[in-house]
Design an enzyme around this catalytic site. Sequence first.
Site, mmCIF file in Angstrom:
data_model
loop_
_atom_site.group_PDB
_atom_site.id
_atom_site.type_symbol
_atom_site.label_atom_id
_atom_site.label_comp_id
_atom_site.label_asym_id
_atom_site.label_seq_id
_atom_site.Cartn_x
_atom_site.Cartn_y
_atom_site.Cartn_z
ATOM 1 N N LYS A 79 54.896 33.154 -71.879
ATOM 2 C CA LYS A 79 54.721 31.685 -71.103
ATOM 3 C C LYS A 79 54.116 30.949 -72.033
ATOM 4 O O LYS A 79 52.987 31.370 -72.545
ATOM 5 C CB LYS A 79 54.133 31.995 -69.735
ATOM 6 N N SER A 154 56.300 29.148 -61.535
ATOM 7 C CA SER A 154 56.315 28.143 -62.624
ATOM 8 C C SER A 154 56.589 28.943 -63.921
ATOM 9 O O SER A 154 56.972 28.313 -65.030
ATOM 10 C CB SER A 154 54.820 27.438 -62.680
ATOM 11 N N SER A 178 53.954 32.860 -59.123
ATOM 12 C CA SER A 178 54.609 32.169 -60.392
ATOM 13 C C SER A 178 55.392 33.183 -61.170
ATOM 14 O O SER A 178 56.280 32.810 -62.089
ATOM 15 C CB SER A 178 53.759 31.351 -61.231
HETATM 16 N N1 GLN Z 1 54.103 27.451 -56.937
HETATM 17 C C1 GLN Z 1 52.665 27.732 -56.763
HETATM 18 C C2 GLN Z 1 52.105 26.557 -57.139
HETATM 19 O O1 GLN Z 1 52.645 25.704 -57.426
HETATM 20 C C3 GLN Z 1 52.304 28.808 -57.695
HETATM 21 C C4 GLN Z 1 52.068 28.254 -58.938
HETATM 22 C C5 GLN Z 1 51.756 29.630 -59.665
HETATM 23 O O2 GLN Z 1 51.431 30.748 -59.157
HETATM 24 N N2 GLN Z 1 51.185 29.476 -60.927
HETATM 25 O O3 GLN Z 1 50.820 26.314 -57.183
#
Ligand code: GLN
Length: 484
Positions: A79, A154, A178
């Site tokens: 990532k 994400s 994410s």
């Molecule tokens: N979807 C969540 C957010 O927008 C989690 C993001 C993540 O785990 N990095 O914060």
Amino acid sequence: MDSVRMTAARAAGLIRSGDLKSAEYLDAFLKAISDREREVGAFLTIDRAAAMRAAEETDRSASAGKARGRLCGVPVAVKDNICTAGMRTTCGSRILENFIPFYDAHVVKRIREEGGIVLGKTNMDEFAMGSSTENSALGVTRNPRDLSRVPGGSSGGSAAAVAAGMAPLALGSETGGSVRQPASLCGVVGLKPTYGRVSRYGLVAFASSLDQIGPLAACVEDAALLLGVTAGRDSKDSTSSEEEVPDYAASLDDPICGLRLGVPREYLGECLKGDGRDSFDRAVGLFRDMGAEIVDVSLPHTRYVISTYCIIATAEASSNLARYDGMRYGLRTGEDDLEDLVSSSRTDGFGPEVKRRIILGTFVLGSGYYDAFYLKARKARTLIREDFSKAFGESRLDAMLTPASPVPAFRFGEKAGNPLEMYLCDVFTAAVNLAGNCAISVPSFPAPASPPLPLGLQIIGDAFREQVILRIARAFEKAMEAKS
Ligand code: GLN
């Protein structure tokens, strides 16, 4: 030999013994990239030449009987918020579009030490803020199972790369779901390790009390392999744990008959309807058939999870992202004076969701509001954490079962206009980040559609019980295979 379908664990063994060429194995993934990357868009950077050089080097060592490592000759997608020396690390943001780290994150170093090959960097929501990868400033990633839909986020690029057979393994990061949510939407395995299990040295910080790096893979065995490689104490991250790293592969196929699996009743409410509910009920039925004991449990503070997460994550993000000031690294615009330089660099460099979070985070930390929001959220977090420890302790649970995501992959634009709806994608995952324990998403019964849409089953474990959830996930995976 169908390299793309072979487990990475097996491939590494064959490459070590010289029975499979790393170059040939890598080539199968490069071919998948040539075939599918144009439509999927999982990667922001791919270095085919460097990967091939590393594979050939591995093959030379293997011929000399000197190849080693648990990931010997295996490509890994990383990532793009995890630093790679000499390879661009953008966080999906304009502000770091041209940032090239001069060091490897601890996890990347570990991958290389075990013979793994960094294949490239995957697309993500900007600074990991989002649940669909639509917040990336640098490209669109489509769900390989249905190109009209998002891959989740994400870590959407990492999940899509694995789902499309473009990489056998990938690393993602978790703050509120994410890794598990995109794994669920793309039909792959994704694990969030216990807080402290994996060093964050070299992970670009979003919310430091929540962030963890986790593996994505096509099967449970490979997720266990990558977790085993990356886990463990690192003196460069003081939050990394001394707790010994078990051999995750060793107990993977132990029976699960008699294990006590809790189903938190608060997760079966209005958030879970239709196909998501059907899929979950069938998964629970499968565990009953396998001889597990299903136990009704309560996590009474579940309804505070999303608001608590939003306050804590944005507060920490607003502080962590203060370092992007246009001076030390990253985008620099504006020249007139210091204030102009900082504000112009940040205005031009950050996208709308990141700005929204910085503003929210600054607000909840503001002197007049600190007690009402941030302090209260900290207290709620303690209650949420206690919910888990009580449930695990009093009900003597081995794990809990919940859905990983309330819905399967949605269409582009469907939630992008409504941040609150996007935040609700994390209803089943964010509690685990707040509590700090571990959880895995494993492909479950898909939602009926044409083509069928993947849905993940989430298996939640107590802190440092990754071994148990991996074993339960493996049993479920085998039972699903037997059904198809
Ligand atoms: N979807 C969540 C957010 O927008 C989690 C993001 C993540 O785990 N990095 O914060």
